[in-house]
Design an enzyme around this catalytic site. Structure first.
Site, PDB file in Angstrom:
ATOM      1  N   GLY A 144      -1.782  -0.179  -4.803  1.00 26.92           N
ATOM      2  CA  GLY A 144      -2.189  -0.305  -3.373  1.00 26.92           C
ATOM      3  C   GLY A 144      -2.483   0.954  -2.616  1.00 26.92           C
ATOM      4  CE1 TYR A 155       3.747 -10.237 -12.555  1.00 26.51           C
ATOM      5  CE2 TYR A 155       2.825 -10.077 -14.787  1.00 26.51           C
ATOM      6  CZ  TYR A 155       2.800  -9.792 -13.519  1.00 26.51           C
ATOM      7  OH  TYR A 155       1.601  -8.794 -13.193  1.00 26.51           O
ATOM      8  CB  ALA A 198      -1.003   0.067   1.254  1.00 24.36           C
ATOM      9  CG  ASN A 199       5.199   1.082  -0.478  1.00 25.41           C
ATOM     10  OD1 ASN A 199       4.774  -0.110  -0.421  1.00 25.41           O
ATOM     11  ND2 ASN A 199       5.803   1.670  -1.510  1.00 25.41           N
ATOM     12  CB  SER A 209      -1.441  -9.705 -14.137  1.00 24.09           C
ATOM     13  OG  SER A 209      -0.945  -9.243 -15.612  1.00 24.09           O
ATOM     14  N   GLY A 236       1.533   3.185  -6.026  1.00 28.54           N
ATOM     15  CA  GLY A 236       0.625   2.540  -6.974  1.00 28.54           C
ATOM     16  C   GLY A 236      -0.746   2.334  -6.720  1.00 28.54           C
TER      17      GLY A 236
END
Length: 320
Positions: A27, A178, A22-23, A153, A25
């Site tokens: 989030g 990924y 959450a720091n 994604s 982008g």
């Protein structure tokens, strides 16, 4: 769904949310909008410096917001357990209304987590699988109305999980790895929704994807892989997306977060829904296409069983 914006979110007063990564982008935007609509939000971030900075920034942008940073490193299961214990000790920690499994890494060179897992599979799937299992009793205590949202994604289309080589030891290609980790997110959501229904639980498990959003995820991945041209293209696309809003390439993080916020709060979301942008890479949130292998019951159960064994976290409150 057409034209759905963050302003359309229902009131979240009295609800508590945990948002991983959450720091910055998506989030950060998700945490900010949840707080803006009245939720108490826990910012679960790997970096203490960035997590505390995000907490200060969010309080500035949303005066009076009820937010708190707690450290979480999804690449280290010991810290996942520490986070779950710390959440239980915090004010109001007996229940949890919303878990947004947002954090992730993308297209990294081969590496291993603290527990020896291939990094993308370990962080994107196993870390969140363990976190969800450890917090599940608190989500069950908050139901009905509790939700779990797993970020996947469109790159899940690159391939199904390889059950014989979950850690990529027999041949590693960073983009395929990924994509498989993002397939794992969808298989986890599918199997979790099935088990919750079998248990008679009213917790809603759904998934989302942002399309192509201007965040640090892909920009941060390309330099580590040494592809400077790819990095320059990603940076240019992000810059253009942020400059012109919902542009022809990357959309800003505020738009990329809408599918997650919709899955987390909107009425009408169904168990195992996969919410993404209308045009695939940008646009208002809609139910998104997903590959058929993400709906395979047998594959979902195999991944679940392997994930419990690898993480040591068992969902004892849910039937098989």
């Amino acid at each position: 769904m057409p034209g759905w914006k963050a302003a359309h979110m229902p009131d979240q007063s009295g609800r508590t949310a945990v948002v991983t990564g959450a720091n910055s982008g998506i989030g950060y935007v998700a945490a900010r909008e949840l707080a803006r609509h009245g939720a108490s939000v826990v910012l679960a971030c790997r970096s203490a410096a960035r997590g505390r900075a995000a907490e200060v920034r969010l309080r500035t942008e949303v005066p009076g917001a009820d937010v708190e940073f707690l450290p979480l490193d999804l690449a280290d299961l010991a810290t996942v357990r520490e986070f779950a214990a710390a959440y239980g000790r915090r004010r109001g920690g007996d229940t949890l209304d919303l878990l947004v499994n947002n954090a992730g890494v993308m297209a990294l060179p081969y590496g291993r987590t603290a527990d020896g897992f291939e990094t993308q599979f370990g962080v994107n799937h196993l870390g969140h699988f363990a976190l969800t299992g450890l917090l599940l009793p608190r989500l069950l205590a908050a139901a009905p109305g509790a939700r779990i949202v797993n970020l996947s994604s469109a790159f899940h289309a690159l391939g199904d999980v390889d059950h014989a080589d979950l850690n990529g030891e027999l041949g590693y290609r960073r983009w395929i790895a990924y994509g498989r980790s993002k397939t794992a997110n969808l298989l986890f959501t599918h199997e979790l929704a099935r088990r919750l229904a079998a248990a008679g639980s009213e917790i809603l498990a759904a998934a989302s994807h942002p399309g192509y959003a201007a965040t640090n995820l892909h920009v941060g991945a390309t330099p580590q892989a040494g592809t400077t041209l790819t990095s320059r293209i990603a940076v240019a696309a992000n810059t253009l997306g942020n400059a012109i809003g919902n542009g022809v390439i990357a959309q800003p993080a505020a738009s990329g977060a809408l599918p997650t916020l919709y899955a987390a709060t909107a009425p009408g979301v169904r168990p195992d829904d996969f919410i993404g942008p209308r045009l695939g890479w940008r646009g208002a949130p809609v139910r998104s296409w997903r590959a058929k292998w993400t709906l395979d019951d047998t594959s979902g159960e195999r991944l679940w069983t392997a994930s419990e064994k690898l993480t040591g976290v068992s969902y004892t409150s849910l039937p098989r």
